[in-house]
Design a protein around this motif. Sequence first.
Motif, PDB file in Angstrom:
ATOM      1  N   PRO A   1      37.628  22.923  32.900  1.00 53.69           N
ATOM      2  CA  PRO A   1      37.683  24.122  33.757  1.00 53.69           C
ATOM      3  C   PRO A   1      36.295  24.545  34.224  1.00 53.69           C
ATOM      4  O   PRO A   1      35.285  24.263  33.570  1.00 53.69           O
ATOM      5  CB  PRO A   1      38.300  25.188  32.841  1.00 53.69           C
ATOM      6  CG  PRO A   1      38.995  24.413  31.758  1.00 53.69           C
ATOM      7  CD  PRO A   1      38.195  23.175  31.561  1.00 53.69           C
ATOM      8  N   LEU A   2      36.241  25.268  35.342  1.00 54.47           N
ATOM      9  CA  LEU A   2      34.981  25.824  35.824  1.00 54.47           C
ATOM     10  C   LEU A   2      34.486  26.930  34.899  1.00 54.47           C
ATOM     11  O   LEU A   2      33.292  27.099  34.722  1.00 54.47           O
ATOM     12  CB  LEU A   2      35.151  26.377  37.241  1.00 54.47           C
ATOM     13  CG  LEU A   2      35.331  25.346  38.364  1.00 54.47           C
ATOM     14  CD1 LEU A   2      35.692  26.053  39.670  1.00 54.47           C
ATOM     15  CD2 LEU A   2      34.083  24.511  38.542  1.00 54.47           C
ATOM     16  N   GLY A   3      35.412  27.714  34.322  1.00 51.03           N
ATOM     17  CA  GLY A   3      35.031  28.786  33.395  1.00 51.03           C
ATOM     18  C   GLY A   3      35.568  30.130  33.828  1.00 51.03           C
ATOM     19  O   GLY A   3      36.736  30.443  33.635  1.00 51.03           O
ATOM     20  N   VAL A   4      34.708  30.953  34.437  1.00 56.31           N
ATOM     21  CA  VAL A   4      35.114  32.262  34.961  1.00 56.31           C
ATOM     22  C   VAL A   4      34.973  32.232  36.481  1.00 56.31           C
ATOM     23  O   VAL A   4      33.896  31.940  37.004  1.00 56.31           O
ATOM     24  CB  VAL A   4      34.265  33.407  34.380  1.00 56.31           C
ATOM     25  CG1 VAL A   4      34.678  34.741  35.012  1.00 56.31           C
ATOM     26  CG2 VAL A   4      34.415  33.471  32.871  1.00 56.31           C
ATOM     27  N   ILE A   5      36.053  32.520  37.168  1.00 52.10           N
ATOM     28  CA  ILE A   5      36.072  32.499  38.624  1.00 52.10           C
ATOM     29  C   ILE A   5      36.268  33.915  39.142  1.00 52.10           C
ATOM     30  O   ILE A   5      37.220  34.595  38.756  1.00 52.10           O
ATOM     31  CB  ILE A   5      37.202  31.587  39.143  1.00 52.10           C
ATOM     32  CG1 ILE A   5      37.018  30.158  38.612  1.00 52.10           C
ATOM     33  CG2 ILE A   5      37.252  31.597  40.667  1.00 52.10           C
ATOM     34  CD1 ILE A   5      38.157  29.223  38.964  1.00 52.10           C
ATOM     35  N   GLY A   6      35.374  34.357  39.998  1.00 48.23           N
ATOM     36  CA  GLY A   6      35.523  35.648  40.663  1.00 48.23           C
ATOM     37  C   GLY A   6      36.095  35.431  42.050  1.00 48.23           C
ATOM     38  O   GLY A   6      35.581  34.610  42.815  1.00 48.23           O
ATOM     39  N   ILE A   7      37.169  36.133  42.388  1.00 44.32           N
ATOM     40  CA  ILE A   7      37.812  35.965  43.692  1.00 44.32           C
ATOM     41  C   ILE A   7      37.824  37.309  44.412  1.00 44.32           C
ATOM     42  O   ILE A   7      38.344  38.298  43.894  1.00 44.32           O
ATOM     43  CB  ILE A   7      39.242  35.416  43.535  1.00 44.32           C
ATOM     44  CG1 ILE A   7      39.195  34.074  42.792  1.00 44.32           C
ATOM     45  CG2 ILE A   7      39.903  35.240  44.905  1.00 44.32           C
ATOM     46  CD1 ILE A   7      40.543  33.485  42.501  1.00 44.32           C
ATOM     47  N   ILE A   8      37.224  37.324  45.592  1.00 45.27           N
ATOM     48  CA  ILE A   8      37.124  38.538  46.401  1.00 45.27           C
ATOM     49  C   ILE A   8      37.935  38.307  47.666  1.00 45.27           C
ATOM     50  O   ILE A   8      37.706  37.334  48.391  1.00 45.27           O
ATOM     51  CB  ILE A   8      35.657  38.850  46.735  1.00 45.27           C
ATOM     52  CG1 ILE A   8      34.854  39.021  45.441  1.00 45.27           C
ATOM     53  CG2 ILE A   8      35.547  40.104  47.594  1.00 45.27           C
ATOM     54  CD1 ILE A   8      33.356  39.103  45.656  1.00 45.27           C
ATOM     55  N   TYR A   9      38.886  39.173  47.938  1.00 39.84           N
ATOM     56  CA  TYR A   9      39.817  38.911  49.032  1.00 39.84           C
ATOM     57  C   TYR A   9      40.282  40.218  49.665  1.00 39.84           C
ATOM     58  O   TYR A   9      40.012  41.303  49.157  1.00 39.84           O
ATOM     59  CB  TYR A   9      41.019  38.090  48.540  1.00 39.84           C
ATOM     60  CG  TYR A   9      41.737  38.686  47.342  1.00 39.84           C
ATOM     61  CD1 TYR A   9      42.944  39.349  47.479  1.00 39.84           C
ATOM     62  CD2 TYR A   9      41.196  38.599  46.060  1.00 39.84           C
ATOM     63  CE1 TYR A   9      43.608  39.900  46.390  1.00 39.84           C
ATOM     64  CE2 TYR A   9      41.832  39.142  44.965  1.00 39.84           C
ATOM     65  CZ  TYR A   9      43.038  39.793  45.127  1.00 39.84           C
ATOM     66  OH  TYR A   9      43.692  40.337  44.047  1.00 39.84           O
ATOM     67  N   GLU A  10      41.006  40.066  50.791  1.00 38.18           N
ATOM     68  CA  GLU A  10      41.453  41.225  51.563  1.00 38.18           C
ATOM     69  C   GLU A  10      42.961  41.198  51.770  1.00 38.18           C
ATOM     70  O   GLU A  10      43.569  40.133  51.829  1.00 38.18           O
ATOM     71  CB  GLU A  10      40.783  41.225  52.945  1.00 38.18           C
ATOM     72  CG  GLU A  10      39.268  41.305  52.903  1.00 38.18           C
ATOM     73  CD  GLU A  10      38.632  41.038  54.260  1.00 38.18           C
ATOM     74  OE1 GLU A  10      37.618  41.685  54.547  1.00 38.18           O
ATOM     75  OE2 GLU A  10      39.147  40.187  55.017  1.00 38.18           O
ATOM     76  N   SER A  11      43.522  42.360  51.882  1.00 40.51           N
ATOM     77  CA  SER A  11      44.879  42.594  52.424  1.00 40.51           C
ATOM     78  C   SER A  11      46.043  41.972  51.664  1.00 40.51           C
ATOM     79  O   SER A  11      46.953  42.663  51.259  1.00 40.51           O
ATOM     80  CB  SER A  11      44.960  42.152  53.884  1.00 40.51           C
ATOM     81  OG  SER A  11      44.146  42.963  54.679  1.00 40.51           O
ATOM     82  N   ARG A  12      46.053  40.650  51.488  1.00 39.26           N
ATOM     83  CA  ARG A  12      47.261  39.970  51.043  1.00 39.26           C
ATOM     84  C   ARG A  12      47.428  40.026  49.526  1.00 39.26           C
ATOM     85  O   ARG A  12      46.778  39.278  48.790  1.00 39.26           O
ATOM     86  CB  ARG A  12      47.236  38.519  51.517  1.00 39.26           C
ATOM     87  CG  ARG A  12      47.275  38.371  53.021  1.00 39.26           C
ATOM     88  CD  ARG A  12      46.975  36.973  53.473  1.00 39.26           C
ATOM     89  NE  ARG A  12      47.960  36.016  52.979  1.00 39.26           N
ATOM     90  CZ  ARG A  12      47.841  34.711  53.155  1.00 39.26           C
ATOM     91  NH1 ARG A  12      46.799  34.207  53.779  1.00 39.26           N
ATOM     92  NH2 ARG A  12      48.764  33.888  52.699  1.00 39.26           N
ATOM     93  N   PRO A  13      48.316  40.869  49.016  1.00 43.53           N
ATOM     94  CA  PRO A  13      48.481  40.985  47.560  1.00 43.53           C
ATOM     95  C   PRO A  13      49.076  39.739  46.907  1.00 43.53           C
ATOM     96  O   PRO A  13      48.928  39.554  45.694  1.00 43.53           O
ATOM     97  CB  PRO A  13      49.401  42.199  47.396  1.00 43.53           C
ATOM     98  CG  PRO A  13      50.064  42.375  48.713  1.00 43.53           C
ATOM     99  CD  PRO A  13      49.109  41.874  49.741  1.00 43.53           C
ATOM    100  N   ASN A  14      49.746  38.873  47.676  1.00 48.27           N
ATOM    101  CA  ASN A  14      50.266  37.645  47.077  1.00 48.27           C
ATOM    102  C   ASN A  14      49.132  36.731  46.623  1.00 48.27           C
ATOM    103  O   ASN A  14      49.325  35.863  45.766  1.00 48.27           O
ATOM    104  CB  ASN A  14      51.183  36.902  48.054  1.00 48.27           C
ATOM    105  CG  ASN A  14      50.480  36.468  49.314  1.00 48.27           C
ATOM    106  OD1 ASN A  14      49.997  37.295  50.077  1.00 48.27           O
ATOM    107  ND2 ASN A  14      50.411  35.174  49.545  1.00 48.27           N
ATOM    108  N   VAL A  15      47.922  36.930  47.169  1.00 47.61           N
ATOM    109  CA  VAL A  15      46.760  36.161  46.717  1.00 47.61           C
ATOM    110  C   VAL A  15      46.482  36.455  45.250  1.00 47.61           C
ATOM    111  O   VAL A  15      46.059  35.581  44.490  1.00 47.61           O
ATOM    112  CB  VAL A  15      45.520  36.486  47.586  1.00 47.61           C
ATOM    113  CG1 VAL A  15      44.263  35.840  47.000  1.00 47.61           C
ATOM    114  CG2 VAL A  15      45.739  35.993  49.012  1.00 47.61           C
ATOM    115  N   THR A  16      46.735  37.688  44.835  1.00 51.74           N
ATOM    116  CA  THR A  16      46.552  38.075  43.429  1.00 51.74           C
ATOM    117  C   THR A  16      47.359  37.166  42.522  1.00 51.74           C
ATOM    118  O   THR A  16      46.858  36.650  41.510  1.00 51.74           O
ATOM    119  CB  THR A  16      46.988  39.539  43.225  1.00 51.74           C
ATOM    120  OG1 THR A  16      46.259  40.368  44.126  1.00 51.74           O
ATOM    121  CG2 THR A  16      46.753  40.000  41.800  1.00 51.74           C
ATOM    122  N   SER A  17      48.598  36.961  42.889  1.00 56.20           N
ATOM    123  CA  SER A  17      49.496  36.117  42.100  1.00 56.20           C
ATOM    124  C   SER A  17      49.101  34.645  42.168  1.00 56.20           C
ATOM    125  O   SER A  17      48.991  33.967  41.143  1.00 56.20           O
ATOM    126  CB  SER A  17      50.933  36.310  42.613  1.00 56.20           C
ATOM    127  OG  SER A  17      51.815  35.430  41.984  1.00 56.20           O
TER     128      SER A  17
END
Length: 410
Positions: A108-124
Motif C-alpha cells: 500500500p501507499l500508506g495514508v492517502i489524502g483526497i480533496i474533492y468537490e461536490s460529488r458525495p459518491n466520491v466519498t464512498s
Amino acid sequence: MDIAKKAKEASYKIALSSTTVKNDALTYMAQALEDMKDDIISANQEDVSNARKNGLKEALIERLTLTEQRISGMIEGFLTLVDLPDPVGGGTIIKRPNGLTLLKERVPLGVIGIIYESRPNVTSDAAGLCIKSGNAVILRGGSEAINSNKAIVKALCSGLKRSGLPESCIQLIEDTDRERIQELFKMRDYVDVIIPRGGGALIKNVVENSKIPVIETGEGNCHIYVDEFADLPMAEKILINAKTSRPSVCNAAEKLLVHEKIAKDFLPDALLKLQKLGVEIRGCERTRKIYPNAIPIKDEDWPMEYLDFIIGVKVVDSIDEAIEHINRFGTRHSEAIVTKDYERANKFLAGVDAACVYVNASTRFTDGGEFGMGAEIGISTQKLHARGPMGLEELTTTKYLILGNGQIRE
C-alpha cells in the motif's frame, strides 16, 4: 492535525490485514450504506437545498444530488471490489548470480489524502478503494456536500468497526475552513500522497501548495473529432451522448472538431439536436456560417472545461490540425475520433497526447467502473506512476525484499 497522526497509525494496521479481513470490511460497509440510506438521503437533501439557496448551477447540483439509485451504485461498487483481486502482495522474483533472491512486492501507499468537490459518491468510492488496497484515507470534500459526506462516513466507519479494522482508516475533515487544507499540505510526516479531484482551481491550489507528493487528476477539456470519413449518424450519436448524458463530469465532451469536407453535411442537424437538448453552441466563424444560431466563440473558450450544457465547435482543414488543436488546448484526459478509416484512426491514436484516446466511442466511458476497476480514485492526467482511471493497483507501490545467506558486497 490529530487526524493525520491517527491515519498513520491505522495505515500500519490495515497494511498487515488479510484479504479476507478487508473484504469483510467492504461487505459490512456496503450493508451499512443500505441500513443508513434514509439518513444519507436526508442529509443530502439538506445540502441540495442549501446549494440552491446559494445559487449553485443546476449542473453542479446534479453532481451533488444522491438518489436511491446512486446509493445502490455506491453499494454495488463495494461488492464489486470484494470480487476483485487484492493488489497487495503480488510481485516478481529475481534471482541474482551471487545467490541473493529479490522479491519485488506490491504494498500500500500508506495514508492517502483526497480533496474533492461536490460529488458525495466520491466519498464512498475513495474509501472503498483505499480499504481494499490496504491504505488509510483522509477525505476532504467540498463544503456544499458536508452533511452528505458526514452521513456517508458515519455509515462506512460503522462497517469498519464490525470488521475489527480501526475506524481511523477512514476519516473526514469536517471543518470546511480552507485553512484545514493548508494544514494538511504540511503533514508530510504522516500523509504519503495527496490526490485532488475537482476543477482547475482546486487542482492548481493543491499542486502549488502541497509539500506532499501529488497525483494530479483531471480537468476534462475533452474533444470529439468528426473525421471526413466518419459515419455521420454514428458521430451524431456519440456526440450527443458525450455532451448531454451528464455534462457536469470530467469525461463529458466540451469541444467538437469537424473536418471541413463534411461540416456542411454534419453540423446543421447535429447542432440543432444539441440545441434542442438545451446545449449552448459556441462556434468559430466557419461554424457560424454553416449554423448561424451558434454564438461567437472566444479565444479563452478553447482551453476551458465548461461542466455545463455548453459546447465549443471548430471546423478544421485536416486531421493534423485536429490533433494539433487537441494537443494544444486539451487537458490530457479523454479524446475521441469518429472515422471509418483505419489509417487515420491509428494516426489519431498515436498523435494525441491524452490518458484515454477513443476511436468511434464516447468519451463518457473513461471511468473506473466502466474499465472493470470497480470504482476509481480519479482520472490521472499526469504521466508519472499512474495515468487514466486509477483503481486498486494504482494505490500501491513496490517494495524490494532481499533474501540472502551471508552475502557481502566486495
